[in-house]
Scaffold this motif. Structure first.
Motif, PDB file in Angstrom:
ATOM      1  N   ARG A  49      37.509  18.106  37.868  1.00  0.00           N
ATOM      2  CA  ARG A  49      36.762  16.852  37.942  1.00  0.00           C
ATOM      3  C   ARG A  49      35.490  16.948  38.768  1.00  0.00           C
ATOM      4  NH1 ARG A  49      42.341  13.624  39.112  1.00  0.00           N
ATOM      5  NH2 ARG A  49      43.113  13.542  36.960  1.00  0.00           N
ATOM      6  N   SER A  50      35.156  18.153  39.207  1.00  0.00           N
ATOM      7  CA  SER A  50      33.945  18.353  40.001  1.00  0.00           C
ATOM      8  C   SER A  50      33.217  19.586  39.496  1.00  0.00           C
ATOM      9  CB  SER A  50      34.298  18.536  41.485  1.00  0.00           C
ATOM     10  OG  SER A  50      34.999  17.430  41.991  1.00  0.00           O
ATOM     11  N   LEU A  51      31.964  19.711  39.910  1.00  0.00           N
ATOM     12  CA  LEU A  51      31.225  20.941  39.663  1.00  0.00           C
ATOM     13  C   LEU A  51      31.606  21.917  40.771  1.00  0.00           C
ATOM     14  CD1 LEU A  51      28.939  22.483  38.142  1.00  0.00           C
ATOM     15  CD2 LEU A  51      27.356  21.517  39.833  1.00  0.00           C
ATOM     16  N   TYR A  52      32.237  23.020  40.409  1.00  0.00           N
ATOM     17  CA  TYR A  52      32.684  24.025  41.377  1.00  0.00           C
ATOM     18  C   TYR A  52      31.651  25.144  41.424  1.00  0.00           C
ATOM     19  CZ  TYR A  52      37.418  22.046  41.717  1.00  0.00           C
ATOM     20  OH  TYR A  52      38.499  21.226  41.951  1.00  0.00           O
ATOM     21  N   LEU A  53      31.053  25.330  42.578  1.00  0.00           N
ATOM     22  CA  LEU A  53      30.062  26.386  42.755  1.00  0.00           C
ATOM     23  C   LEU A  53      30.587  27.396  43.767  1.00  0.00           C
ATOM     24  CD1 LEU A  53      26.843  24.167  42.974  1.00  0.00           C
ATOM     25  CD2 LEU A  53      27.680  25.430  40.988  1.00  0.00           C
ATOM     26  N   LEU A  54      30.779  28.621  43.316  1.00  0.00           N
ATOM     27  CA  LEU A  54      31.209  29.689  44.217  1.00  0.00           C
ATOM     28  C   LEU A  54      30.019  30.073  45.082  1.00  0.00           C
ATOM     29  CD1 LEU A  54      33.373  31.744  45.114  1.00  0.00           C
ATOM     30  CD2 LEU A  54      32.556  33.252  43.272  1.00  0.00           C
ATOM     31  N   TYR A  55      30.080  29.672  46.322  1.00  0.00           N
ATOM     32  CA  TYR A  55      28.957  29.827  47.247  1.00  0.00           C
ATOM     33  C   TYR A  55      28.990  31.187  47.946  1.00  0.00           C
ATOM     34  CZ  TYR A  55      26.338  28.993  51.589  1.00  0.00           C
ATOM     35  OH  TYR A  55      25.483  29.094  52.651  1.00  0.00           O
ATOM     36  N   LYS A  56      30.198  31.692  48.180  1.00  0.00           N
ATOM     37  CA  LYS A  56      30.341  32.969  48.881  1.00  0.00           C
ATOM     38  C   LYS A  56      31.644  33.640  48.453  1.00  0.00           C
ATOM     39  CE  LYS A  56      28.944  32.905  53.078  1.00  0.00           C
ATOM     40  NZ  LYS A  56      28.835  32.625  54.535  1.00  0.00           N
ATOM     41  N   GLY A  57      31.607  34.975  48.270  1.00  0.00           N
ATOM     42  CA  GLY A  57      32.827  35.724  47.977  1.00  0.00           C
ATOM     43  C   GLY A  57      32.988  36.098  46.507  1.00  0.00           C
ATOM     44  N   ARG A  58      34.206  36.504  46.170  1.00  0.00           N
ATOM     45  CA  ARG A  58      34.546  36.935  44.803  1.00  0.00           C
ATOM     46  C   ARG A  58      35.871  36.302  44.394  1.00  0.00           C
ATOM     47  NH1 ARG A  58      35.147  43.188  42.756  1.00  0.00           N
ATOM     48  NH2 ARG A  58      32.899  42.950  42.697  1.00  0.00           N
ATOM     49  N   VAL A  59      35.959  35.890  43.137  1.00  0.00           N
ATOM     50  CA  VAL A  59      37.201  35.323  42.620  1.00  0.00           C
ATOM     51  C   VAL A  59      37.589  36.046  41.340  1.00  0.00           C
ATOM     52  CG1 VAL A  59      36.644  33.048  43.556  1.00  0.00           C
ATOM     53  CG2 VAL A  59      36.120  33.544  41.163  1.00  0.00           C
ATOM     54  N   LYS A  60      38.871  35.989  41.015  1.00  0.00           N
ATOM     55  CA  LYS A  60      39.306  36.469  39.706  1.00  0.00           C
ATOM     56  C   LYS A  60      40.009  35.333  38.979  1.00  0.00           C
ATOM     57  CE  LYS A  60      43.571  38.677  41.467  1.00  0.00           C
ATOM     58  NZ  LYS A  60      44.342  39.938  41.510  1.00  0.00           N
ATOM     59  N   ALA A  61      39.724  35.235  37.707  1.00  0.00           N
ATOM     60  CA  ALA A  61      40.342  34.225  36.854  1.00  0.00           C
ATOM     61  C   ALA A  61      41.403  34.923  36.022  1.00  0.00           C
ATOM     62  CB  ALA A  61      39.290  33.586  35.953  1.00  0.00           C
ATOM     63  N   HIS A  62      42.631  34.448  36.110  1.00  0.00           N
ATOM     64  CA  HIS A  62      43.709  35.131  35.390  1.00  0.00           C
ATOM     65  C   HIS A  62      44.762  34.149  34.900  1.00  0.00           C
ATOM     66  CE1 HIS A  62      46.551  34.808  38.807  1.00  0.00           C
ATOM     67  NE2 HIS A  62      45.504  35.060  39.572  1.00  0.00           N
ATOM     68  N   MET A  63      45.507  34.610  33.910  1.00  0.00           N
ATOM     69  CA  MET A  63      46.651  33.868  33.400  1.00  0.00           C
ATOM     70  C   MET A  63      47.919  34.638  33.737  1.00  0.00           C
ATOM     71  SD  MET A  63      45.330  32.712  29.621  1.00  0.00           S
ATOM     72  CE  MET A  63      44.039  31.484  29.425  1.00  0.00           C
ATOM     73  N   GLU A  64      49.023  33.924  33.846  1.00  0.00           N
ATOM     74  CA  GLU A  64      50.298  34.566  34.172  1.00  0.00           C
ATOM     75  C   GLU A  64      51.410  33.892  33.387  1.00  0.00           C
ATOM     76  OE1 GLU A  64      52.885  35.190  38.229  1.00  0.00           O
ATOM     77  OE2 GLU A  64      50.719  35.522  38.334  1.00  0.00           O
ATOM     78  N   ASN A  65      52.291  34.700  32.774  1.00  0.00           N
ATOM     79  CA  ASN A  65      53.395  34.108  32.025  1.00  0.00           C
ATOM     80  C   ASN A  65      54.622  33.910  32.912  1.00  0.00           C
ATOM     81  OD1 ASN A  65      54.631  36.624  32.282  1.00  0.00           O
ATOM     82  ND2 ASN A  65      54.309  37.221  30.151  1.00  0.00           N
ATOM     83  N   ASP A  66      55.707  33.399  32.327  1.00  0.00           N
ATOM     84  CA  ASP A  66      56.914  33.086  33.100  1.00  0.00           C
ATOM     85  C   ASP A  66      57.555  34.329  33.710  1.00  0.00           C
ATOM     86  OD1 ASP A  66      56.577  30.440  32.473  1.00  0.00           O
ATOM     87  OD2 ASP A  66      57.900  30.495  30.728  1.00  0.00           O
ATOM     88  N   GLU A  67      57.264  35.506  33.133  1.00  0.00           N
ATOM     89  CA  GLU A  67      57.844  36.747  33.642  1.00  0.00           C
ATOM     90  C   GLU A  67      56.975  37.380  34.725  1.00  0.00           C
ATOM     91  OE1 GLU A  67      58.190  39.046  30.110  1.00  0.00           O
ATOM     92  OE2 GLU A  67      59.877  37.890  29.314  1.00  0.00           O
ATOM     93  N   GLY A  68      55.855  36.740  35.044  1.00  0.00           N
ATOM     94  CA  GLY A  68      54.978  37.263  36.084  1.00  0.00           C
ATOM     95  C   GLY A  68      53.934  38.243  35.596  1.00  0.00           C
TER      96      GLY A  68
END
Length: 205
Positions: A49-68
């Motif tokens: 619901r907001s504009l998310y701006l990564l101002y500093k650092g590194r992120v990873k976007a990932h998906m995970e299933n029920d088995e991990g």
């Protein structure tokens, strides 16, 4: 470096002058949030619901299933926009987990004020549309890799882009496979003389 100088590095604001961005921040409800490595900035299914701006650092976007089992979709370095395509969506929820991969700071800006800002600055609106389009192309290529290519084909693409594999577990997560499967595919590519492993790089033959 202050917030304004950092935001001016993001493609969305590069055509703006410093005063315009300063006024935007001053007029916009916003908050700066800090995260340690391993913290989740957002979980899959959370409202966006907001504009998310990564101002500093590194992120990873990932998906995970029920088995991990984890599939890394992308890794983003600051400064960058997070999940731009979902801010104004009908079902505006994060499609992936967003995890801090280092110490991170994220600036969250009011969605409605950002919409008004785009109407006031057409170049920002055009760049925002371009950003969404570029992300759609990226995801289409990602889908093509997983739907139409085998593991060895995806590995060759990865090596062509990055030139080496520094961490097999990290690459296995990106490929959505177990590390032994990745190691086996690498061995087969070497045996088939499709790649050659040097000290710090991998050469495609």
């Amino acid at each position: 470096m202050d917030h304004v100088e950092t935001l001016l590095q993001i493609s969305l604001f590069k055509k703006c002058d410093k005063t315009t961005v300063e006024n935007f921040l001053a007029d916009s409800p916003n908050s700066l949030k800090k995260y340690r490595k391993g913290d989740f900035i957002a979980l899959q299914g959370d409202p966006c619901r907001s504009l998310y701006l990564l101002y500093k650092g590194r992120v990873k976007a990932h998906m995970e299933n029920d088995e991990g089992k984890q599939l890394v979709i992308d890794v983003l370095d600051a400064p960058e926009i997070l999940a731009p395509a979902f801010i104004f969506g009908t079902n505006n929820r994060f499609p992936v987990n967003v995890e801090a991969d280092s110490l991170c700071e994220v600036l969250c800006i009011d969605r409605q004020r950002f919409l008004e800002f785009m109407h006031e600055n057409i170049s920002v609106m055009q760049d925002f549309i371009r950003e969404i389009s570029d992300r759609a192309v990226f995801l289409s290529k990602k889908l093509n890799e997983f739907a139409l290519q085998g593991l060895k084909g995806r590995l060759l693409n990865y090596i062509q882009v990055y030139g080496s594999i520094h961490n097999q577990q990290e690459v296995a997560n990106i490929m959505g496979v177990a590390r032994p499967s990745l190691a086996r595919a690498l061995s087969e590519l070497i045996a088939e003389k499709k790649i050659r492993v040097n000290d710090k790089s991998i050469e495609i033959l």
